[in-house]
Enzyme design. Structure first.
Site, PDB file in Angstrom:
ATOM      1  N   ASN A 185     -88.215  47.986  25.453  1.00 57.40           N
ATOM      2  CA  ASN A 185     -88.811  47.002  26.338  1.00 57.40           C
ATOM      3  C   ASN A 185     -89.971  47.582  27.123  1.00 57.40           C
ATOM      4  O   ASN A 185     -90.572  48.558  26.693  1.00 57.40           O
ATOM      5  CB  ASN A 185     -87.769  46.342  27.237  1.00 57.40           C
ATOM      6  CG  ASN A 185     -87.974  44.836  27.282  1.00 57.40           C
ATOM      7  OD1 ASN A 185     -88.929  44.346  27.871  1.00 57.40           O
ATOM      8  ND2 ASN A 185     -87.097  44.090  26.629  1.00 57.40           N
ATOM      9  N   HIS A 236     -90.693  49.380  29.791  1.00 58.74           N
ATOM     10  CA  HIS A 236     -90.819  50.809  30.111  1.00 58.74           C
ATOM     11  C   HIS A 236     -91.062  51.631  28.858  1.00 58.74           C
ATOM     12  O   HIS A 236     -91.806  52.606  28.880  1.00 58.74           O
ATOM     13  CB  HIS A 236     -89.563  51.310  30.834  1.00 58.74           C
ATOM     14  CG  HIS A 236     -89.740  52.639  31.495  1.00 58.74           C
ATOM     15  ND1 HIS A 236     -89.282  53.815  30.943  1.00 58.74           N
ATOM     16  CD2 HIS A 236     -90.364  52.983  32.653  1.00 58.74           C
ATOM     17  CE1 HIS A 236     -89.575  54.820  31.742  1.00 58.74           C
ATOM     18  NE2 HIS A 236     -90.238  54.344  32.780  1.00 58.74           N
ATOM     19  N   CYS A 237     -90.461  51.227  27.753  1.00 57.50           N
ATOM     20  CA  CYS A 237     -90.581  51.973  26.497  1.00 57.50           C
ATOM     21  C   CYS A 237     -91.996  51.956  25.920  1.00 57.50           C
ATOM     22  O   CYS A 237     -92.358  52.852  25.154  1.00 57.50           O
ATOM     23  CB  CYS A 237     -89.626  51.399  25.456  1.00 57.50           C
ATOM     24  SG  CYS A 237     -87.909  51.295  25.961  1.00 57.50           S
ATOM     25  N   ILE A 238     -92.775  50.941  26.246  1.00 56.95           N
ATOM     26  CA  ILE A 238     -94.103  50.801  25.630  1.00 56.95           C
ATOM     27  C   ILE A 238     -95.228  51.246  26.556  1.00 56.95           C
ATOM     28  O   ILE A 238     -96.404  51.077  26.224  1.00 56.95           O
ATOM     29  CB  ILE A 238     -94.354  49.353  25.168  1.00 56.95           C
ATOM     30  CG1 ILE A 238     -94.422  48.380  26.347  1.00 56.95           C
ATOM     31  CG2 ILE A 238     -93.283  48.924  24.159  1.00 56.95           C
ATOM     32  CD1 ILE A 238     -94.842  46.963  25.961  1.00 56.95           C
TER      33      ILE A 238
END
EC number: 3.5.3.12
Length: 376
Positions: free
Chosen positions: A354, A356-358
């Protein structure tokens, strides 16, 4: 010209600052991988553009896009967002980009972790990942930051820090046999100290249920400020996430941070549980060998903790109409000094992560300024 250094950040007086400290900008990658993003990644691209636009209200954003997708990204993103041509195997900048460190003079350097697609040939999510493993080096060169190549398989989503010496992570992830099987917990702690400048590690157990990253902490728990964390939670004792979150809560309540403080724990109710629909499964290209399967009805690792802390905002995922408003109110209460910006993010979740991951923040090269939480 930037250099690859043969020392370590801690030896050179550098440490990883907290995400809630001031930023000079944010980096992202543009999604296109057909075996991960449905409908040729068009819905995901719309979601990524919305995230980039929201973050850009408070800090500069740079998006790396492949040669074939450069014009598409440029057309979908506002002019204020910089787009650079950059090869990658997928779009998880948090995990493939550099972890930036600073010293007391706010000079910037980057830590380039070894990336093996969350588990290598035996446990990873796709092959090859060689272009992903070059992203951190490219970002450091564009930022003009000297680089440390760490002798450790690690992803940015596996760690959170408070900027004052404390790191949180999960045993499920860092002790995974597909990352660094030759290292035990003590050896890992030494390397985390050497490359992030931390002095204390708080080990949680498992990550969010069915998280294909093998339990990244950024989907489970994060620092809101020194001495305070936010934890994914459910009150439903029949949900398998309950035991995971309860165990994490107990460990957090027993812990002390690097400054000797007990932690204040904010429980943030999870969305759903959410599952992949029939349509969402069929629209993924399965021709790419080695890619993670996308099965009908599988549980999605949905969490509101997977947000981005901008200079003056929290950019959070909107995932569940039944829970989004409550999650927004909870985050506003935790962050009264910041604007909460919700972005429809199910298409990102379908890819396995999501907001934060990108994303990957670039710490400010000078002292904290307007809007950002200052170090205490």
């Amino acid at each position: 010209m930037t250099k690859t250094l043969d020392t370590t950040p801690a030896a050179d007086g550098f440490h990883m600052p907290a995400e809630f400290e001031a930023h000079d900008g944010c980096w992202m990658l543009w999604p296109e991988r057909p075996s991960n993003w449905r409908l040729g990644a068009k819905p995901a691209q719309k979601a990524f553009a919305a995230v980039a636009t929201a973050i850009a209200t408070g800090e500069p954003v740079t998006v790396g896009a492949s040669r074939g997708q450069y014009l598409q990204a440029r057309a979908m993103l506002p002019d204020a967002i910089r787009v650079v041509e950059m090869s990658s195997d997928d779009a998880w900048m948090r995990d493939v980009g550099p972890t930036f460190v600073v010293n007391k003079r706010r000079e910037l350097r980057g830590v380039d972790w070894v990336f093996n697609a969350w588990g290598g040939i035996g446990g990873g999510l796709y092959f090859p990942w060689d272009q992903d493993d070059l992203v951190a080096r490219k970002v450091c060169e564009i930022e003009g930051a000297d680089r440390y190549r760490a002798p450790l398989v690690l992803e940015g989503g596996a760690i959170h820090v408070d900027g004052e010496g404390t790191l949180i992570t999960t045993e499920e992830c860092l002790l995974s046999p597909h990352r660094n099987p030759h290292l035990d917990k003590g050896q890992l702690e030494i390397l985390l100290h050497e490359y992030l400048g931390i002095t204390s590690v708080i080990w949680l157990g498992k990550g969010v249920i069915d998280d294909e990253t093998t339990g990244h902490v950024d989907n489970l728990c994060c620092f809101a400020r020194p001495g305070e964390v936010i934890l994914t939670w459910t009150d439903n004792k029949r949900d398998p996430q309950y035991q995971v979150s309860q165990d994490a809560y107990e460990r957090l309540m027993d812990a002390r941070d690097a400054q000797g403080r007990k932690l204040k724990v904010h429980k943030l109710q999870q969305p759903g549980p959410l599952k992949r629909t029939h349509e969402e499964s069929l629209d993924v290209d399965v021709a790419d060998s080695g890619a993670a399967s996308r099965k009908i009805g599988e549980r999605l690792a949905a969490s509101y903790v997977n947000f981005y802390m901008g200079n003056s905002s929290i950019v959070m995922p909107l995932l569940d109409p039944k829970q989004d408003a409550a999650a927004t109110r909870a985050l506003q209460k935790i962050f009264p000094e910041r604007r909460i910006i919700g972005v429809q993010a199910r298409e990102i979740l379908l890819g396995g992560g999501n907001i934060h991951c990108i994303t990957q923040q670039v710490p400010a090269r000078k002292p904290a300024r307007g809007g950002a939480t200052k170090r205490k």
